[in-house]
Design a protein around this motif. Structure first.
Motif, PDB file in Angstrom:
ATOM      1  N   TYR A  51      -7.068   0.796  -2.499  1.00  0.00           N
ATOM      2  CA  TYR A  51      -6.501   0.000  -1.419  1.00  0.00           C
ATOM      3  C   TYR A  51      -5.123  -0.509  -1.841  1.00  0.00           C
ATOM      4  O   TYR A  51      -4.962  -1.059  -2.941  1.00  0.00           O
ATOM      5  CB  TYR A  51      -7.416  -1.160  -1.064  1.00  0.00           C
ATOM      6  CG  TYR A  51      -8.621  -0.722  -0.263  1.00  0.00           C
ATOM      7  CD1 TYR A  51      -9.640   0.017  -0.848  1.00  0.00           C
ATOM      8  CD2 TYR A  51      -8.728  -1.035   1.093  1.00  0.00           C
ATOM      9  CE1 TYR A  51     -10.733   0.452  -0.106  1.00  0.00           C
ATOM     10  CE2 TYR A  51      -9.813  -0.617   1.844  1.00  0.00           C
ATOM     11  CZ  TYR A  51     -10.815   0.127   1.238  1.00  0.00           C
ATOM     12  OH  TYR A  51     -11.897   0.540   1.968  1.00  0.00           O
ATOM     13  N   PHE A  52      -4.157  -0.324  -0.948  1.00  0.00           N
ATOM     14  CA  PHE A  52      -2.772  -0.722  -1.187  1.00  0.00           C
ATOM     15  C   PHE A  52      -2.336  -1.721  -0.119  1.00  0.00           C
ATOM     16  O   PHE A  52      -2.763  -1.633   1.034  1.00  0.00           O
ATOM     17  CB  PHE A  52      -1.837   0.485  -1.094  1.00  0.00           C
ATOM     18  CG  PHE A  52      -2.119   1.596  -2.052  1.00  0.00           C
ATOM     19  CD1 PHE A  52      -3.023   2.595  -1.728  1.00  0.00           C
ATOM     20  CD2 PHE A  52      -1.470   1.656  -3.269  1.00  0.00           C
ATOM     21  CE1 PHE A  52      -3.281   3.640  -2.600  1.00  0.00           C
ATOM     22  CE2 PHE A  52      -1.710   2.698  -4.151  1.00  0.00           C
ATOM     23  CZ  PHE A  52      -2.627   3.683  -3.817  1.00  0.00           C
ATOM     24  N   CYS A  53      -1.450  -2.606  -0.491  1.00  0.00           N
ATOM     25  CA  CYS A  53      -0.793  -3.426   0.519  1.00  0.00           C
ATOM     26  C   CYS A  53       0.681  -3.030   0.576  1.00  0.00           C
ATOM     27  O   CYS A  53       1.231  -2.440  -0.365  1.00  0.00           O
ATOM     28  CB  CYS A  53      -0.938  -4.913   0.255  1.00  0.00           C
ATOM     29  SG  CYS A  53      -0.156  -5.512  -1.239  1.00  0.00           S
ATOM     30  N   ALA A  54       1.290  -3.334   1.693  1.00  0.00           N
ATOM     31  CA  ALA A  54       2.686  -2.970   1.911  1.00  0.00           C
ATOM     32  C   ALA A  54       3.321  -3.958   2.863  1.00  0.00           C
ATOM     33  O   ALA A  54       2.625  -4.641   3.632  1.00  0.00           O
ATOM     34  CB  ALA A  54       2.785  -1.544   2.462  1.00  0.00           C
ATOM     35  N   GLN A  55       4.629  -4.002   2.835  1.00  0.00           N
ATOM     36  CA  GLN A  55       5.393  -4.936   3.645  1.00  0.00           C
ATOM     37  C   GLN A  55       6.173  -4.186   4.716  1.00  0.00           C
ATOM     38  O   GLN A  55       6.623  -3.062   4.519  1.00  0.00           O
ATOM     39  CB  GLN A  55       6.375  -5.712   2.751  1.00  0.00           C
ATOM     40  CG  GLN A  55       7.251  -6.701   3.481  1.00  0.00           C
ATOM     41  CD  GLN A  55       8.590  -6.911   2.774  1.00  0.00           C
ATOM     42  OE1 GLN A  55       9.203  -5.962   2.296  1.00  0.00           O
ATOM     43  NE2 GLN A  55       9.040  -8.146   2.714  1.00  0.00           N
ATOM     44  N   ARG A  56       6.328  -4.861   5.837  1.00  0.00           N
ATOM     45  CA  ARG A  56       7.187  -4.353   6.896  1.00  0.00           C
ATOM     46  C   ARG A  56       8.239  -5.419   7.176  1.00  0.00           C
ATOM     47  O   ARG A  56       7.896  -6.598   7.319  1.00  0.00           O
ATOM     48  CB  ARG A  56       6.350  -4.111   8.153  1.00  0.00           C
ATOM     49  CG  ARG A  56       6.995  -3.262   9.204  1.00  0.00           C
ATOM     50  CD  ARG A  56       5.999  -2.961  10.306  1.00  0.00           C
ATOM     51  NE  ARG A  56       6.214  -1.647  10.860  1.00  0.00           N
ATOM     52  CZ  ARG A  56       5.427  -1.084  11.768  1.00  0.00           C
ATOM     53  NH1 ARG A  56       4.367  -1.731  12.232  1.00  0.00           N
ATOM     54  NH2 ARG A  56       5.688   0.105  12.222  1.00  0.00           N
ATOM     55  N   THR A  57       9.509  -5.015   7.236  1.00  0.00           N
ATOM     56  CA  THR A  57      10.576  -5.992   7.412  1.00  0.00           C
ATOM     57  C   THR A  57      11.029  -6.128   8.859  1.00  0.00           C
ATOM     58  O   THR A  57      11.868  -6.991   9.159  1.00  0.00           O
ATOM     59  CB  THR A  57      11.781  -5.651   6.525  1.00  0.00           C
ATOM     60  OG1 THR A  57      12.224  -4.319   6.835  1.00  0.00           O
ATOM     61  CG2 THR A  57      11.412  -5.723   5.052  1.00  0.00           C
ATOM     62  N   GLY A  58      10.499  -5.306   9.754  1.00  0.00           N
ATOM     63  CA  GLY A  58      10.857  -5.396  11.155  1.00  0.00           C
ATOM     64  C   GLY A  58       9.841  -4.658  11.987  1.00  0.00           C
ATOM     65  O   GLY A  58       9.049  -3.870  11.459  1.00  0.00           O
ATOM     66  N   TRP A 109       5.323  -0.743  -1.662  1.00  0.00           N
ATOM     67  CA  TRP A 109       3.902  -0.601  -1.949  1.00  0.00           C
ATOM     68  C   TRP A 109       3.520  -1.231  -3.279  1.00  0.00           C
ATOM     69  O   TRP A 109       4.249  -1.129  -4.257  1.00  0.00           O
ATOM     70  CB  TRP A 109       3.518   0.872  -1.966  1.00  0.00           C
ATOM     71  CG  TRP A 109       3.776   1.555  -0.670  1.00  0.00           C
ATOM     72  CD1 TRP A 109       4.922   2.187  -0.281  1.00  0.00           C
ATOM     73  CD2 TRP A 109       2.878   1.654   0.444  1.00  0.00           C
ATOM     74  NE1 TRP A 109       4.787   2.672   0.999  1.00  0.00           N
ATOM     75  CE2 TRP A 109       3.537   2.366   1.468  1.00  0.00           C
ATOM     76  CE3 TRP A 109       1.560   1.213   0.659  1.00  0.00           C
ATOM     77  CZ2 TRP A 109       2.934   2.648   2.686  1.00  0.00           C
ATOM     78  CZ3 TRP A 109       0.963   1.501   1.872  1.00  0.00           C
ATOM     79  CH2 TRP A 109       1.648   2.207   2.874  1.00  0.00           C
ATOM     80  N   GLY A 110       2.317  -1.836  -3.290  1.00  0.00           N
ATOM     81  CA  GLY A 110       1.759  -2.313  -4.533  1.00  0.00           C
ATOM     82  C   GLY A 110       1.155  -1.158  -5.317  1.00  0.00           C
ATOM     83  O   GLY A 110       1.194  -0.003  -4.893  1.00  0.00           O
ATOM     84  N   GLN A 111       0.542  -1.483  -6.469  1.00  0.00           N
ATOM     85  CA  GLN A 111      -0.015  -0.447  -7.341  1.00  0.00           C
ATOM     86  C   GLN A 111      -1.415  -0.019  -6.912  1.00  0.00           C
ATOM     87  O   GLN A 111      -1.925   0.996  -7.354  1.00  0.00           O
ATOM     88  CB  GLN A 111      -0.058  -0.944  -8.797  1.00  0.00           C
ATOM     89  CG  GLN A 111      -1.271  -1.786  -9.172  1.00  0.00           C
ATOM     90  CD  GLN A 111      -1.258  -3.164  -8.532  1.00  0.00           C
ATOM     91  OE1 GLN A 111      -0.255  -3.625  -8.021  1.00  0.00           O
ATOM     92  NE2 GLN A 111      -2.405  -3.851  -8.582  1.00  0.00           N
ATOM     93  N   GLY A 112      -2.033  -0.816  -6.055  1.00  0.00           N
ATOM     94  CA  GLY A 112      -3.354  -0.478  -5.550  1.00  0.00           C
ATOM     95  C   GLY A 112      -4.480  -1.088  -6.368  1.00  0.00           C
ATOM     96  O   GLY A 112      -4.313  -1.429  -7.536  1.00  0.00           O
ATOM     97  N   THR A 113      -5.617  -1.233  -5.715  1.00  0.00           N
ATOM     98  CA  THR A 113      -6.816  -1.724  -6.383  1.00  0.00           C
ATOM     99  C   THR A 113      -7.994  -0.867  -5.937  1.00  0.00           C
ATOM    100  O   THR A 113      -8.144  -0.564  -4.750  1.00  0.00           O
ATOM    101  CB  THR A 113      -7.061  -3.215  -6.079  1.00  0.00           C
ATOM    102  OG1 THR A 113      -8.167  -3.698  -6.850  1.00  0.00           O
ATOM    103  CG2 THR A 113      -7.308  -3.487  -4.608  1.00  0.00           C
ATOM    104  N   GLN A 114      -8.810  -0.454  -6.879  1.00  0.00           N
ATOM    105  CA  GLN A 114      -9.910   0.477  -6.592  1.00  0.00           C
ATOM    106  C   GLN A 114     -11.114  -0.271  -6.018  1.00  0.00           C
ATOM    107  O   GLN A 114     -11.556  -1.279  -6.581  1.00  0.00           O
ATOM    108  CB  GLN A 114     -10.339   1.216  -7.862  1.00  0.00           C
ATOM    109  CG  GLN A 114     -11.535   2.131  -7.693  1.00  0.00           C
ATOM    110  CD  GLN A 114     -11.216   3.370  -6.889  1.00  0.00           C
ATOM    111  OE1 GLN A 114     -10.205   4.038  -7.138  1.00  0.00           O
ATOM    112  NE2 GLN A 114     -12.077   3.699  -5.924  1.00  0.00           N
ATOM    113  N   VAL A 115     -11.620   0.248  -4.921  1.00  0.00           N
ATOM    114  CA  VAL A 115     -12.868  -0.237  -4.331  1.00  0.00           C
ATOM    115  C   VAL A 115     -13.860   0.917  -4.339  1.00  0.00           C
ATOM    116  O   VAL A 115     -13.566   1.997  -3.807  1.00  0.00           O
ATOM    117  CB  VAL A 115     -12.644  -0.741  -2.892  1.00  0.00           C
ATOM    118  CG1 VAL A 115     -13.978  -1.039  -2.212  1.00  0.00           C
ATOM    119  CG2 VAL A 115     -11.757  -1.975  -2.897  1.00  0.00           C
TER     120      VAL A 115
END
Length: 119
Positions: A94-101, A109-115
């Motif tokens: 699972y990754f998180c990411a940002q949107r600026t508009g 993107w982040g490095q991710g975390t395993q689920v």
């Protein structure tokens, strides 16, 4: 640029719960929305959920509606993904990411975390 660090992943049995966190640092003032994505082994990355930083708009992929909840803590510059009733098919990084508009693609993107969800 913003830096994103995910945490909270792990191994859980089917039906269990996990809460993922994504801590943002750097140019957090440029955030329009934050999103969670996932990538299962051998598959393409897919959208999971997103929330505008104002909190007014939230979207989910159909497969997680009613089970996952996205939220954000503006004071902590952190976005969360509460995952309940987990299924083996939720297994992914699972990754998180940002949107600026509103019309810009997700990035930073982040490095991710395993689920991993066991049956």
């Amino acid at each position: 640029q913003v830096q994103l660090v995910e945490s909270g992943g792990g191994l859980v049995q089917a039906g269990g719960s996990l809460r993922l966190s994504c801590a943002a640092s750097g140019r957090t003032f440029s955030t329009y929305a934050m999103g969670w994505f996932r990538q299962a082994s051998g598959k393409e990355r897919e959208f999971v959920a997103a929330i505008t930083w104002s909190g007014g708009v939230i979207n989910y992929v159909d497969s997680v509606k009613g089970r996952f909840t996205i939220s954000r803590d503006k004071a902590r510059n952190t976005v969360y993904l509460q995952m309940n009733a987990l299924k083996p098919e939720d297994t992914a990084v699972y990754f998180c990411a940002q949107r600026t508009g509103p019309s810009t693609p997700f990035g930073s993107w982040g490095q991710g975390t395993q689920v991993t969800v066991s049956s």
